[in-house]
Design a protein around this motif. Structure first.
Motif, PDB file in Angstrom:
ATOM      1  N   PRO A   1       0.803  -1.245   0.000  1.00 29.33           N
ATOM      2  CA  PRO A   1       0.000   0.000   0.000  1.00 29.33           C
ATOM      3  C   PRO A   1       0.821   1.275   0.000  1.00 29.33           C
ATOM      4  CG  PRO A   1      -0.932  -1.599   1.529  1.00 29.33           C
ATOM      5  CD  PRO A   1       0.364  -2.182   1.050  1.00 29.33           C
ATOM      6  N   TRP A   2       1.848   1.350   0.855  1.00 25.65           N
ATOM      7  CA  TRP A   2       2.623   2.594   0.937  1.00 25.65           C
ATOM      8  C   TRP A   2       3.363   2.872  -0.365  1.00 25.65           C
ATOM      9  CZ3 TRP A   2       7.867   2.763   0.214  1.00 25.65           C
ATOM     10  CH2 TRP A   2       8.552   1.536   0.233  1.00 25.65           C
ATOM     11  N   LEU A   3       3.746   1.809  -1.103  1.00 26.30           N
ATOM     12  CA  LEU A   3       4.515   1.999  -2.323  1.00 26.30           C
ATOM     13  C   LEU A   3       3.620   2.370  -3.498  1.00 26.30           C
ATOM     14  CD1 LEU A   3       7.429   1.850  -3.321  1.00 26.30           C
ATOM     15  CD2 LEU A   3       7.040  -0.534  -3.942  1.00 26.30           C
ATOM     16  N   ARG A   4       2.494   1.677  -3.630  1.00 22.14           N
ATOM     17  CA  ARG A   4       1.636   1.948  -4.793  1.00 22.14           C
ATOM     18  C   ARG A   4       0.898   3.279  -4.682  1.00 22.14           C
ATOM     19  NH1 ARG A   4      -1.813  -2.208  -2.306  1.00 22.14           N
ATOM     20  NH2 ARG A   4      -3.819  -1.275  -1.734  1.00 22.14           N
ATOM     21  N   LYS A   5       0.750   3.787  -3.451  1.00 21.81           N
ATOM     22  CA  LYS A   5       0.078   5.082  -3.282  1.00 21.81           C
ATOM     23  C   LYS A   5       1.037   6.247  -3.439  1.00 21.81           C
ATOM     24  CE  LYS A   5      -3.595   3.343  -0.252  1.00 21.81           C
ATOM     25  NZ  LYS A   5      -4.185   3.384   1.121  1.00 21.81           N
ATOM     26  N   ARG A   6       2.233   6.121  -2.846  1.00 18.26           N
ATOM     27  CA  ARG A   6       3.191   7.228  -2.888  1.00 18.26           C
ATOM     28  C   ARG A   6       4.050   7.218  -4.145  1.00 18.26           C
ATOM     29  NH1 ARG A   6       5.602   7.244   3.334  1.00 18.26           N
ATOM     30  NH2 ARG A   6       3.597   7.536   4.420  1.00 18.26           N
TER      31      ARG A   6
ATOM     32  N   GLN B   1      -6.355  -9.978  -3.030  1.00 21.62           N
ATOM     33  CA  GLN B   1      -5.219  -9.575  -3.857  1.00 21.62           C
ATOM     34  C   GLN B   1      -5.669  -9.101  -5.233  1.00 21.62           C
ATOM     35  OE1 GLN B   1      -3.002 -13.249  -3.652  1.00 21.62           O
ATOM     36  NE2 GLN B   1      -1.657 -12.459  -2.034  1.00 21.62           N
ATOM     37  N   LEU B   2      -6.665  -9.789  -5.797  1.00 27.11           N
ATOM     38  CA  LEU B   2      -7.191  -9.375  -7.089  1.00 27.11           C
ATOM     39  C   LEU B   2      -7.877  -8.015  -6.997  1.00 27.11           C
ATOM     40  CD1 LEU B   2      -7.730 -10.016 -10.066  1.00 27.11           C
ATOM     41  CD2 LEU B   2      -9.785 -11.278  -9.349  1.00 27.11           C
ATOM     42  N   SER B   3      -8.571  -7.781  -5.876  1.00 27.83           N
ATOM     43  CA  SER B   3      -9.219  -6.487  -5.679  1.00 27.83           C
ATOM     44  C   SER B   3      -8.197  -5.357  -5.605  1.00 27.83           C
ATOM     45  CB  SER B   3     -10.063  -6.521  -4.404  1.00 27.83           C
ATOM     46  OG  SER B   3     -10.613  -5.249  -4.129  1.00 27.83           O
ATOM     47  N   GLN B   4      -7.049  -5.614  -4.937  1.00 23.77           N
ATOM     48  CA  GLN B   4      -5.997  -4.599  -4.885  1.00 23.77           C
ATOM     49  C   GLN B   4      -5.435  -4.308  -6.268  1.00 23.77           C
ATOM     50  OE1 GLN B   4      -3.123  -6.055  -2.099  1.00 23.77           O
ATOM     51  NE2 GLN B   4      -4.390  -5.639  -0.283  1.00 23.77           N
ATOM     52  N   LEU B   5      -5.228  -5.345  -7.058  1.00 21.73           N
ATOM     53  CA  LEU B   5      -4.738  -5.153  -8.426  1.00 21.73           C
ATOM     54  C   LEU B   5      -5.702  -4.309  -9.248  1.00 21.73           C
ATOM     55  CD1 LEU B   5      -3.226  -8.628  -9.408  1.00 21.73           C
ATOM     56  CD2 LEU B   5      -2.037  -6.435  -9.429  1.00 21.73           C
ATOM     57  N   LEU B   6      -6.989  -4.653  -9.189  1.00 22.57           N
ATOM     58  CA  LEU B   6      -7.988  -3.910  -9.960  1.00 22.57           C
ATOM     59  C   LEU B   6      -8.093  -2.463  -9.459  1.00 22.57           C
ATOM     60  CD1 LEU B   6     -10.790  -6.602 -10.351  1.00 22.57           C
ATOM     61  CD2 LEU B   6      -9.352  -5.653 -12.153  1.00 22.57           C
ATOM     62  N   HIS B   7      -7.981  -2.277  -8.155  1.00 22.76           N
ATOM     63  CA  HIS B   7      -8.037  -0.918  -7.600  1.00 22.76           C
ATOM     64  C   HIS B   7      -6.882  -0.067  -8.137  1.00 22.76           C
ATOM     65  CE1 HIS B   7      -9.044   2.230  -4.714  1.00 22.76           C
ATOM     66  NE2 HIS B   7      -7.759   2.288  -4.387  1.00 22.76           N
ATOM     67  N   PHE B   8      -5.693  -0.656  -8.202  1.00 25.69           N
ATOM     68  CA  PHE B   8      -4.537   0.072  -8.738  1.00 25.69           C
ATOM     69  C   PHE B   8      -4.717   0.366 -10.228  1.00 25.69           C
ATOM     70  CE2 PHE B   8      -0.330   0.135 -10.732  1.00 25.69           C
ATOM     71  CZ  PHE B   8       0.261   1.169 -10.028  1.00 25.69           C
ATOM     72  N   VAL B   9      -5.204  -0.612 -10.970  1.00 23.80           N
ATOM     73  CA  VAL B   9      -5.403  -0.418 -12.415  1.00 23.80           C
ATOM     74  C   VAL B   9      -6.447   0.667 -12.671  1.00 23.80           C
ATOM     75  CG1 VAL B   9      -6.254  -1.522 -14.516  1.00 23.80           C
ATOM     76  CG2 VAL B   9      -4.663  -2.740 -13.038  1.00 23.80           C
ATOM     77  N   ILE B  10      -7.560   0.648 -11.927  1.00 25.50           N
ATOM     78  CA  ILE B  10      -8.620   1.645 -12.125  1.00 25.50           C
ATOM     79  C   ILE B  10      -8.114   3.047 -11.788  1.00 25.50           C
ATOM     80  CG2 ILE B  10     -10.853   2.419 -11.233  1.00 25.50           C
ATOM     81  CD1 ILE B  10     -11.570  -0.560 -10.866  1.00 25.50           C
ATOM     82  N   GLY B  11      -7.301   3.150 -10.757  1.00 24.07           N
ATOM     83  CA  GLY B  11      -6.831   4.465 -10.332  1.00 24.07           C
ATOM     84  C   GLY B  11      -5.781   5.078 -11.235  1.00 24.07           C
ATOM     85  N   ASN B  12      -5.100   4.266 -12.063  1.00 30.65           N
ATOM     86  CA  ASN B  12      -3.973   4.794 -12.842  1.00 30.65           C
ATOM     87  C   ASN B  12      -4.048   4.509 -14.330  1.00 30.65           C
ATOM     88  OD1 ASN B  12      -1.872   5.707 -10.606  1.00 30.65           O
ATOM     89  ND2 ASN B  12      -2.719   3.753  -9.937  1.00 30.65           N
ATOM     90  N   ILE B  13      -5.060   3.792 -14.793  1.00 29.01           N
ATOM     91  CA  ILE B  13      -5.069   3.387 -16.191  1.00 29.01           C
ATOM     92  C   ILE B  13      -5.262   4.559 -17.150  1.00 29.01           C
ATOM     93  CG2 ILE B  13      -7.568   2.922 -16.372  1.00 29.01           C
ATOM     94  CD1 ILE B  13      -6.743   0.368 -17.966  1.00 29.01           C
ATOM     95  N   VAL B  14      -5.900   5.639 -16.688  1.00 26.78           N
ATOM     96  CA  VAL B  14      -6.101   6.797 -17.565  1.00 26.78           C
ATOM     97  C   VAL B  14      -4.929   7.765 -17.511  1.00 26.78           C
ATOM     98  CG1 VAL B  14      -8.612   6.648 -17.477  1.00 26.78           C
ATOM     99  CG2 VAL B  14      -7.399   8.014 -15.771  1.00 26.78           C
ATOM    100  N   ASP B  15      -3.929   7.471 -16.673  1.00 25.23           N
ATOM    101  CA  ASP B  15      -2.719   8.285 -16.630  1.00 25.23           C
ATOM    102  C   ASP B  15      -1.853   7.920 -17.827  1.00 25.23           C
ATOM    103  OD1 ASP B  15      -0.283   9.557 -16.051  1.00 25.23           O
ATOM    104  OD2 ASP B  15      -0.576   9.330 -13.893  1.00 25.23           O
ATOM    105  N   THR B  16      -1.557   8.890 -18.674  1.00 24.98           N
ATOM    106  CA  THR B  16      -0.829   8.613 -19.917  1.00 24.98           C
ATOM    107  C   THR B  16       0.557   8.033 -19.663  1.00 24.98           C
ATOM    108  OG1 THR B  16      -0.083  10.920 -19.935  1.00 24.98           O
ATOM    109  CG2 THR B  16      -2.041  10.382 -21.214  1.00 24.98           C
TER     110      THR B  16
END
Length: 528
Positions: free
Chosen positions: A385-390, A419-434
């Motif tokens: 969590p601390w790494l993927r957020k910061r 674990q799958l939910s964390q992966l999807l959460h990360f993908v949803i939060g950053n997928i529109v970032d170019t």
């Protein structure tokens, strides 16, 4: 065998503060000097004459400080209760102040005892000022009245009772001895003329008015109240010109700097904003440790003095060119500099032998796991969590490395619901970032391929997949609209470019004929 190469983390550009002339000008101050007062600093006023001492009103005292003194050179303590609004006369010899006990006191700067005491108000007097002729005083009180006093006779000349709430700010004209302006908690500003028995102009601020300021030409008036700073044109009957809302708490005081070219406002939000008086845009910002009650600038912006609710008086003095050069030279001549450059310029001789020491490799945890080919554990480490957020760029870099190795699908597989939910959460939060979308789109496709057989078994995963679908659809629609706009702009630009006519001589020469030959041949063809 080649040594292991750590994962390359891309460094993306960051938007820094835009350095302007205002930034350089307003940052050219020394470390602030902080003085502890006896109470909240409610007012600061600079003497108009050299050496420009300043009076600080705090609790039951008024202290006068020299330009560079850290202790008061003069103190007035003849107040029975809280003092307010200590102000200098234009010659710097007299000082007037109000008090919670409703008495207005006039002091000689070189003396101790009050020269005059003006009694007539029935409640606390928060506003005092001298008129431009130096022989009269204006006052404003919590009894809703503002009054004009004669200094030689210590007598009241006029009383105006038009406000319907506390009068907490006021200012006298420096060009006309008969004009003065007051601001009240009834949300109004009133311009008074001592030659008449009522106000000559009224303006509605919309919030309780805390501070007033006149431009040197006195054609413009600035008022502060609530979160708003408003500018009024007095030459057009009090017409509002600008309304500024850059603070998020009550604005308490105003000041003019740079010879009237910059306007400063201070607020309870602990910020001082600097505005360009031409465009009224914020060009600089100062931060302080506590809510600000008072602000003043020395002539030529030599000092910025701020009083706060925590009884701290903060004084910033301007750096001069000589001091800046000395500080720069001091930094260059530190002993540690010689230590770091020692041996850097050494040139080896022909008979020298180089004895190299093995460099110990320090790898991040995910790199150590990649080195052992533990791809799932490496992705788990990058998804902490601390790494993927910061630092999401680290997580994306690990995914890129796994994709380059062809093991990203293996790392994504075999995960439980959390674990799958964390992966999807990360993908949803950053997928529109170019910056991250290329690898995250690939990862999203792999996740759908791996887990399509279990879709419908978890309500949480299903909601995230539907959210991902709607996010991608909206992004595609947005890109489609942007492409349509780009097409329309290209058409407009193409039609706006003037067409160039091709010279006739170029066409004729391209056919191998001179200009005269081409004309004659055409005329013969027409005759035949």
């Amino acid at each position: 065998m080649a040594s292991f190469k750590p994962t390359k983390i891309l460094v993306y550009p960051k938007l820094g503060e835009k350095v302007t002339q205002d930034t350089l000008y307003w940052k050219n101050y020394k470390v602030p000097v902080q003085i502890k007062e006896f109470g909240a600093v409610s007012n600061i006023d600079f003497s108009p004459v050299a050496p420009h001492n300043f009076a600080v009103t705090a609790f039951t005292r008024i202290h006068i400080y020299g330009p560079f003194s850290q202790a008061p050179v003069k103190t007035f303590t003849r107040f029975k209760d809280t003092a307010y609004c200590g102000r200098f006369r234009s010659d710097g010899q007299l000082l007037v102040a109000g008090c919670e006990d409703s008495v207005v006191r006039l002091f000689d700067v070189s003396g101790k005892v009050a020269l005059r005491m003006f009694k007539g108000h029935t409640k606390a007097v928060h506003v005092t000022d001298f008129t431009s002729d130096r022989y009269q005083i204006i006052t404003g009180s919590d009894d809703y009245t503002c009054r004009l006093w004669d200094i030689p006779n210590a007598a009241e000349l006029t009383t105006y009772q038009e406000h319907t709430d506390y009068i907490r700010c006021g200012i006298a004209s420096k060009l006309n001895r008969d004009l003065f302006i007051t601001g009240s908690y009834d949300h109004t500003l009133k311009v008074f003329d001592a030659r008449t028995d009522k106000s000559v102009m009224t303006m509605e601020h919309g919030q309780p008015v805390e501070s007033l300021l006149l431009y040197p030409s006195e054609g413009l008036l600035v008022s502060a109240g609530g979160r708003y700073v408003k500018v009024w044109d007095l030459l057009k009957g009090g017409q509002p010109l600008v309304s500024l809302k850059n603070h998020h708490k009550t604005v308490t005081c105003l000041a003019l700097g740079s010879n009237g070219q910059r306007l400063l406002s201070a607020s309870l939000d602990r910020h001082v904003k600097v505005y360009n008086t031409t465009s009224y845009k914020v060009v600089h910002n100062f931060d302080y440790a506590a809510a600000i009650l008072s602000l003043a600038l020395a002539p030529d912006d030599e000092s910025i003095v701020v009083g706060m609710t925590n009884s701290i008086l903060s004084i910033k003095h301007r750096k001069h060119s000589e001091e800046s050069k000395e500080g720069l030279n001091r930094q260059r001549q530190r002993p540690s500099y010689r230590v770091f450059v020692k041996g850097k310029n050494y040139v080896p001789k022909q008979d020298d032998y180089l004895v190299s020491k093995p460099v110990k490799e320090h790898l991040a945890k995910y790199d150590r796991q990649l080195k052992k080919f533990s791809v799932s554990k490496a992705l788990d480490t990058a998804m902490e969590p601390w790494l993927r957020k910061r630092q999401p760029e680290v997580t994306v870099a690990v995914m890129k490395e796994l994709d380059r190795r062809g093991t990203l699908k293996n790392a994504l597989a075999g995960r439980d619901e959390e674990q799958l939910s964390q992966l999807l959460h990360f993908v949803i939060g950053n997928i529109v970032d170019t910056r991250f979308s290329p690898i995250l789109v690939t990862a999203a496709e792999m996740i759908l391929d791996i887990y399509k057989s279990v879709v419908g078994q978890s309500a949480l995963i299903d909601r995230q997949l539907l959210r991902l679908q709607s996010l991608l659809e909206s992004e595609i629609n947005l890109e489609r609209e942007l492409l349509e706009v780009l097409g329309m702009l290209d058409t407009m630009f193409a039609t706006s470019i003037p067409r160039k006519e091709v010279p006739f001589s170029d066409n004729s020469r391209s056919n191998g004929l001179a200009q005269g030959e081409a004309c004659s041949s055409r005329s013969e063809l027409h005759v035949t």
